[in-house]
Structures are given as C-alpha cells and as structure tokens.
Design a protein around this motif. Structure first.
Motif, short mmCIF file in Angstrom:
data_model
loop_
_atom_site.label_atom_id
_atom_site.label_comp_id
_atom_site.label_asym_id
_atom_site.label_seq_id
_atom_site.Cartn_x
_atom_site.Cartn_y
_atom_site.Cartn_z
N ALA A 1 0.84 -1.22 0.00
CA ALA A 1 0.00 0.00 0.00
C ALA A 1 0.87 1.26 0.00
O ALA A 1 0.38 2.37 -0.24
N GLY A 2 2.15 1.12 0.31
CA GLY A 2 3.08 2.26 0.27
C GLY A 2 2.72 3.33 1.29
O GLY A 2 2.38 3.02 2.44
N ASN A 3 2.74 4.60 0.86
CA ASN A 3 2.51 5.71 1.79
C ASN A 3 1.16 5.66 2.46
O ASN A 3 0.97 6.17 3.56
N ALA A 4 0.20 5.04 1.77
CA ALA A 4 -1.15 4.96 2.35
C ALA A 4 -1.12 4.22 3.69
O ALA A 4 -1.96 4.44 4.56
N ALA A 5 -0.15 3.33 3.86
CA ALA A 5 -0.06 2.57 5.11
C ALA A 5 0.41 3.45 6.26
O ALA A 5 0.20 3.13 7.43
N LEU A 6 1.04 4.56 5.93
CA LEU A 6 1.58 5.45 6.97
C LEU A 6 0.61 6.59 7.28
O LEU A 6 0.58 7.10 8.40
N GLY A 7 -0.18 6.99 6.28
CA GLY A 7 -1.15 8.07 6.48
C GLY A 7 -0.47 9.29 7.07
O GLY A 7 0.62 9.68 6.64
N ASN A 8 -1.12 9.87 8.10
CA ASN A 8 -0.52 11.03 8.78
C ASN A 8 0.21 10.63 10.04
O ASN A 8 0.49 11.46 10.89
N SER A 9 0.49 9.36 10.20
CA SER A 9 1.06 8.88 11.47
C SER A 9 2.55 9.22 11.57
O SER A 9 3.20 9.52 10.57
N HIS A 10 3.07 9.15 12.81
CA HIS A 10 4.51 9.38 13.02
C HIS A 10 5.20 8.13 13.54
O HIS A 10 6.36 7.91 13.30
N ARG A 11 4.50 7.34 14.34
CA ARG A 11 5.00 6.08 14.91
C ARG A 11 6.27 6.29 15.74
O ARG A 11 7.12 5.42 15.81
N THR A 12 6.37 7.47 16.32
CA THR A 12 7.59 7.75 17.09
C THR A 12 7.61 7.05 18.45
O THR A 12 8.65 6.96 19.08
N SER A 13 6.46 6.55 18.90
CA SER A 13 6.45 5.83 20.18
C SER A 13 7.10 4.46 20.05
O SER A 13 7.54 3.87 21.03
N LEU A 14 7.18 3.94 18.83
CA LEU A 14 7.70 2.57 18.64
C LEU A 14 9.16 2.46 19.02
O LEU A 14 9.98 3.32 18.65
N ARG A 15 9.48 1.39 19.74
CA ARG A 15 10.88 1.12 20.08
C ARG A 15 11.32 -0.27 19.65
O ARG A 15 12.50 -0.55 19.55
N ARG A 16 10.35 -1.14 19.46
CA ARG A 16 10.68 -2.51 19.03
C ARG A 16 9.60 -3.01 18.08
O ARG A 16 8.42 -2.64 18.21
N LEU A 17 10.03 -3.86 17.17
CA LEU A 17 9.09 -4.46 16.21
C LEU A 17 9.31 -5.97 16.22
O LEU A 17 10.46 -6.43 16.26
N GLY A 18 8.22 -6.71 16.17
CA GLY A 18 8.36 -8.17 16.14
C GLY A 18 7.53 -8.77 15.03
O GLY A 18 6.55 -8.17 14.58
N THR A 19 7.93 -9.95 14.57
CA THR A 19 7.11 -10.66 13.59
C THR A 19 7.02 -12.13 13.96
O THR A 19 7.90 -12.67 14.61
N VAL A 20 5.97 -12.76 13.50
CA VAL A 20 5.71 -14.16 13.83
C VAL A 20 4.75 -14.78 12.83
O VAL A 20 3.94 -14.07 12.25
N GLY A 21 4.86 -16.08 12.68
CA GLY A 21 3.83 -16.82 11.97
C GLY A 21 4.24 -17.43 10.66
O GLY A 21 3.67 -18.41 10.22
N GLU A 22 5.22 -16.85 10.01
CA GLU A 22 5.66 -17.37 8.71
C GLU A 22 7.01 -16.73 8.40
O GLU A 22 7.37 -15.71 9.01
N PRO A 23 7.71 -17.32 7.44
CA PRO A 23 9.00 -16.70 7.08
C PRO A 23 8.76 -15.28 6.56
O PRO A 23 7.79 -15.04 5.85
N ILE A 24 9.63 -14.36 6.94
CA ILE A 24 9.48 -12.99 6.42
C ILE A 24 10.54 -12.78 5.34
O ILE A 24 11.72 -13.07 5.55
N ASN A 25 10.10 -12.28 4.19
CA ASN A 25 11.06 -12.04 3.11
C ASN A 25 11.86 -10.78 3.45
O ASN A 25 11.33 -9.83 4.05
N PRO A 26 13.15 -10.76 3.05
CA PRO A 26 14.02 -9.63 3.44
C PRO A 26 13.47 -8.27 3.04
O PRO A 26 13.61 -7.29 3.76
N GLU A 27 12.78 -8.20 1.91
CA GLU A 27 12.25 -6.91 1.45
C GLU A 27 11.21 -6.37 2.46
O GLU A 27 11.23 -5.19 2.84
N ALA A 28 10.33 -7.26 2.90
CA ALA A 28 9.30 -6.85 3.86
C ALA A 28 9.96 -6.52 5.20
O ALA A 28 9.57 -5.55 5.88
N TRP A 29 10.94 -7.30 5.57
CA TRP A 29 11.68 -7.06 6.83
C TRP A 29 12.28 -5.66 6.79
O TRP A 29 12.16 -4.90 7.74
#
Ligand code: PRX
Length: 634
Positions: free
Chosen positions: A358-386
C-alpha cells in the motif's frame, strides 16, 4: 520484577548464557520460575521423556499456583490503576481502558457467574468470541477457577466449532450475539446455535449452556434456561472469587490446530510450565517496552501467549483491537500505534507485506515515534518486507525481532536474542532450547544444508498431549526422529550458526499466518458427491505467503462448471471457514501418484507454483505418460 530488570543485555555473551542454560537446565528454569508467584513451591523442576512409547512431560511438579493471580492480583500493590488492557473498537470510534484493578474485579464477577452456572475446576469451557475485553475477562476467569478454556477462532465455521466443542467435551460456550470485524457483522450466536445442534444431533455431545455478550443491538434467537446474557450474570455484589490453587501440571487450556493428517488436534497446555515459559520468553521479545500491541487474534496461540498472558503476567499494558489491522484503510495500524503510544508492535509478515504494497497509504498522517521494538511471527518474512518494516514503518529506529514458534511450543523458541539481526533469519535458539537440524534419517546436517528442524530436549512451555489422544501426540511429534520433538518445519543454519526457517516439510499450509491442514480441506471437498479425488497444496502468494490450490478429479460422467466450483468453495466455507477456501480449483483427470498409489504432492506443489521445468526426481511416478499429457494440457 520489571521486564527491564531481567532483560538480556548484549554485553553478556549469548553463547555463554546459552551454554549455561542447556547444561544447567534445572538451575536455569528454577531461576525463571522464581519470577512467578507460587502458592506452594515445586519439588522437582523437570521430569520429561521423549522416548518413543513413553513420552511424558512434567515440569515444576509439586508446585501450586494460579495463572490469574499471576496476571492480576500480584500487580495490585504497584499497578492497580495502570492500564492492563487498552481496547479499540472495529470502527475506531470507541476505546476502553481497563486498569489492573478493574480487570481483576471483572474477572472475579465473571468467575462467580461461571461457578453459579455449575462450572468447576477441570470443566472445559469453549469461547467463540470477538476481540473484546470480555474475551480476556472470560479466559482469566476460567483460569481463576481452574476451568480449561478452549478458544475457537471466530472465523471458523459452525461445523468446525461443533467438532472442536465435542472433541474437548465442552460444557459451556461463551459467545457474543454478533461480532464486528472489518466493518462486517458476524452472527456468532447463530453459528453457536447451529454448532450446538450439530454437536447434539450428529456428534452426540450436548453443550448445555451458552453465555452471550451483547455486542450489538440486534436481536438473537433465545432458549431460556440455556442462553444467558453476560450482563445479567455480572452481579456487582457477588462474593470475591479467590484464585484456585492449581497443580503445576493441571491443564490451563486446549487449543486446536491443524496437522498434516486427520482432524484438528486439541493441544493441551498446562499451568506452570506454560506461564513460566510465556513470562520467560516475553522479555526477549518486549525488552523494556510498556505498551505492547500483539495484533494476533485470541483464537490463535500468539493471541493467547503474547496478547494476553505474557504481557499481563509481566505487568504491561496490552492493546487489543477488535478489527483487522489493515482495514478499513491501510493506515489503521499506524493510527492505532500513535493514538495509544504503542512502543512494541508484534505482527505477522502477511500484514507487513500488504502494508508495504500500500506504500505511503499505510503510513497516512502517522509518526510512529512511540515505537521502540518491532516483532514478527507466523511465517517466514522475506528480506524486502523485513527492511520496509524496519526502515519505513519503524523509521529505522527499532530492531526487528523475527520469532519462530508454534502452537505446540507455547512460546517463542528461536529469535535474534544474540543481538545480531539478519533480515529473514529467526536466528538463535532461546535459552534452554536445544534446536538442531537433521536429515530424514535423523543425522545432523552441516551448515548451509536444509533439513528438518527438531528440538532435542523438553522446555516448560511445551504442549503435553493432544486432548484425548496421547498416541497421536507421540506419533506426530516424537516418532519421526526418535528422542527429538519434530517440528514439521524445514530449516538451515548459516556459517554463524543462525537458523533460517524455510517453511513446513509436511502437508500443512500457512495462509496469511493461519495454519491449515490439507487433509481437512481435502475431506471437505471430497464430501461433495461429484468429486472423486482431491489434492490440496500451497501456491506461493505475494501477500498471503501461501494460498490454497486444489487439484480436483471428478466422478465419471460429472462435468466441470462454474456452479460446481462455487459448490466446492461453499463446502469448504461451511466445513472449515472462509480462511480455507481454495483460491484455485484446478480440474484434472490425472493426479501424479507413486506405484503404491500415494499422491506425489511434491510434484503438485511445483505445478501449482508454475515450475513445470524441474519437477525433481520422478523415478517413483507410476504413470509417466499421464504426467506428460497433464503438462501439455497446462
Ligand atoms: O511453519 C512455522 C510457521 O508457523 C508454524 C506454526 O503455526 P502455528 O502453530 O499456527 O503458530 C503460529 C505462531 C506461533 C510453524 O511451524 N512459523 C511461525 N513463526 C515463524 C514461522 N515460519 C518462519 N518464521 C517464523 N518466524
């Protein structure tokens, strides 16, 4: 103790700590267990056997504790007013915050209601619920009185719900009149009514009572004496329900998951080992974050362990969202992060890939500055998405923690805890976990060689059995490589010893992080009288990871038609749920088989992926000409 006090620091050498944890197993787990509140101390730490025919897993025997006390009561002195759950409604217009004391109060009232309805320690209670705080309340209330909860993902059909309720011997089912998800209304109570009827008439099991949360204003069919409104059961003057002292090995919950053969398996997790493991692994995931959002539905193990139990046990705030994180618009996830100051997000690669597209649409007007850690689970993650997750979504400021685990393992087993982080690698076993990669004969393989991922020794969070079928538990997990737990996943290790998970080696599909058994889908399709034979395989899909691809042969005289493919899809939807409906139905008069009549799925997987040039070793194929004709027809 706060999570930050116990978090692993990079100065400590991962290797040294890891070596200690697997050579001094008792000492390591004794220390981990000491972070919980026990009603009676345990006498023995580990009594486990993976020997064929004698598989027996017990941890912390002699100890007594209560999971709800660990998740609620013990925090009251320090966090009574702190938010335990922040909830946001499907349409984003409503939010609710429950402090630890409010949550405890609600849990006690609901525990009292369960007792009033005759539910006792050891009884099984099914939940078929939307993502609302009441779901957490009901689960914790079950744990408080020692009832065994059995949560069924509300995307499963009424038939699938019925089979799981009957198999688990469920006495009561908790639901809502309707659920709201992605703007859609889901008539949960209607499905429950149908499931109870199917249970009674076809499966010979009576689910005697229903508790119904009024989530919407719509009317619902009602059977007095059987159906009870949630709000009418919550009596403010009810006596306080003290947490029941549970034996370490008393079951806490059953959770159904798909296997490569037969019907879904009800994996049994027990009280102490599960909670010790959930709590112990959580600090590697969450570090010192305080507002944690795991987007998994509570109907899956990720929802159990890291949306509910682990964050509450550690005294954090857990965020719960009723809807679908990428809906109604792609920026929903980011908006919720900003609104609630989420500092750790734990989600699935399929969602990351759909946001990335979705590109920029996924970010909208957000800043996401509170984030300090990100996690993933459930299936292999391709390097591009990572990389997109880390660099774009996370503003390049947060580590990405790729965590490998399963319903059976209770909690995370492999994750980049050594501090080194490579895109696409789950990396290193957690402390106490003896992971290895072996060939089909059970011999360890050298680095850079793909093999089967196994675990050589028990860990506390391990499922103890398949409900009602210990023989199947032994056969599924302990017979392939004797002496080891067989994960069903393929993996390889790089020169640094880091683990890379390549996906299932058995007939289990992973569609958008949802685990589906090919056998279940095949049996739903073959139940149609026009169908002769079916083979379901996964087809690589850019967002979902895999999609369901069904090769179908018809009975003599039957004709291919659009209406027949619709009927087959409806069958799957009715028997399992929308999540299992095939994306492709490939009509064929031919299925590649061995001389002994076994379908060569490996060949079908290649065909579904469009890889017709290199079909691998075909020496066991019975009908070479049939395959040539099939390929020409393609
Ligand atoms: O194939 C692996 C994949 O998901 C399977 C477990 O599915 P389930 O029991 O539904 O639990 C999912 C969430 C814990 C595994 O056998 N899987 C899970 N995490 C990863 C993964 N594959 C690759 N990388 C991961 N991080």
């Amino acid at each position: 103790m706060t999570t930050s006090q116990v978090s692993f620091t990079r100065q400590d050498s991962y290797s040294a700590q890891y070596y200690f944890s697997i050579t001094h197993t008792d000492a390591y787990w004794k220390e981990e267990a000491s972070h919980l509140t026990w009603m009676r101390p345990f006498e023995k730490i580990k009594e486990t056997s993976f020997s064929p025919g004698e598989v027996d897993i017990r941890w912390f025997n002699g100890g007594k504790l209560n999971v709800s006390e660990n998740c609620l009561d013990r925090h009251l002195k320090t966090r009574s007013d702190q938010a335990a759950i922040i909830w946001e409604s499907d349409d984003g217009k409503e939010t609710r915050t429950l402090s630890y004391s409010e949550l405890l109060n609600q849990v006690c009232l609901f525990a009292s209601a369960l007792l009033e309805l005759g539910i006792r320690k050891g009884d099984t209670v099914t939940l078929y619920m939307p993502m609302v705080p009441e779901t957490a309340i009901a689960i914790l209330a079950c744990a408080r009185i020692g009832a065994v909860h059995n949560v069924i993902f509300a995307g499963f059909s009424s038939d699938a719900l019925a089979e799981r309720m009957a198999d688990a011997g469920s006495k009561l089912v908790i639901t809502a009149n309707e659920g709201l998800r992605g703007g859609k209304i889901i008539p949960l109570k209607t499905y429950v009514d149908r499931a109870r009827q199917y249970c009674r008439e076809t499966l010979g099991h009576e689910v005697r009572q229903t508790i119904v949360l009024k989530r919407t204003d719509s009317k619902t069919a009602w059977e007095p004496g059987i159906d009870h409104w949630w709000h009418e059961l919550m009596i403010p003057t009810a006596p306080v329900v003290e947490p029941v002292a549970m034996d370490a090995e008393d079951p806490l919950f059953i959770l159904y998951t798909s296997g490569s053969t037969g019907k879904a398996k009800g994996l049994v997790h027990t009280t102490a080992g599960y909670l010790v493991y959930a709590h112990s692994t959580f600090r590697f995931l969450a570090g010192d974050s305080r507002i944690f959002w795991c987007t998994a539905d509570v109907g899956w193990i990720t929802g159990h362990t890291y949306m509910l139990y682990a964050p509450l046990c550690a005294g954090l705030t857990t965020v719960m969202y009723e809807g679908i994180p990428g809906s109604p618009s792609a920026d929903r996830l980011a908006t919720i992060i900003d609104r609630h100051n989420v500092d750790m997000l734990y989600t699935a690669p399929t969602l990351i890939r759909s946001l990335m597209s979705a590109g920029n649409a996924a970010l909208g007007n957000s800043h996401r500055t509170s984030l300090r850690r990100l996690g993933t689970v459930g299936e292999p993650i391709n390097p591009e998405a990572w990389r997109w997750y880390r660099d774009v979504f996370g503003n390049g400021r947060c580590p990405v923690i790729d965590t490998w685990w399963q319903t059976e393992t209770g909690g995370i087993m492999i994750a980049p805890v050594s501090g080194e982080n490579k895109p696409g690698a789950a990396a290193t076993p957690l402390f106490g976990i003896r992971a290895d990669i072996v060939d089909d004969e059970g011999h360890p393989v050298p680095p850079m060689t793909r093999g089967n991922l196994v675990i050589r020794d028990s860990w506390p969070g391990q499922a103890r059995t398949i409900y009602g079928d210990h023989a199947r538990f032994e056969e599924t997990y302990f017979s392939t490589v004797p002496g080891c737990y067989f994960t069903g996943d393929g993996a390889w290790q790089d020169e640094d010893g880091h683990f890379w998970i390549s996906g299932r080696v058995d007939d289990v599909l992973n569609v958008s992080g949802h685990r589906l058994g090919t056998a279940e889908i095949e049996s739903a399709i073959t139940s149609h009288p026009a169908v002769c034979e079916v083979a379901v395989v996964g087809q690589p899909h850019p967002v979902k990871g895999e999609s369901v691809y069904a090769f179908v042969t018809l009975m003599n005289g039957q004709k291919v038609s659009d209406s027949l493919s619709t009927e087959l899809r409806v069958r799957v939807r009715e028997k399992i749920g929308a999540l299992a409906v095939p994306e492709v139905i490939h009509w064929t008069p031919y299925l590649p088989k061995t001389r002994s009549g076994k379908i060569l799925r490996r060949v079908l997987r290649k065909l579904a992926a469009g890889e017709t040039r290199d079909l691998g070793d075909l020496s066991s194929l019975a009908d070479q000409e049939g395959l040539s004709a099939f390929l020409q027809q393609k």
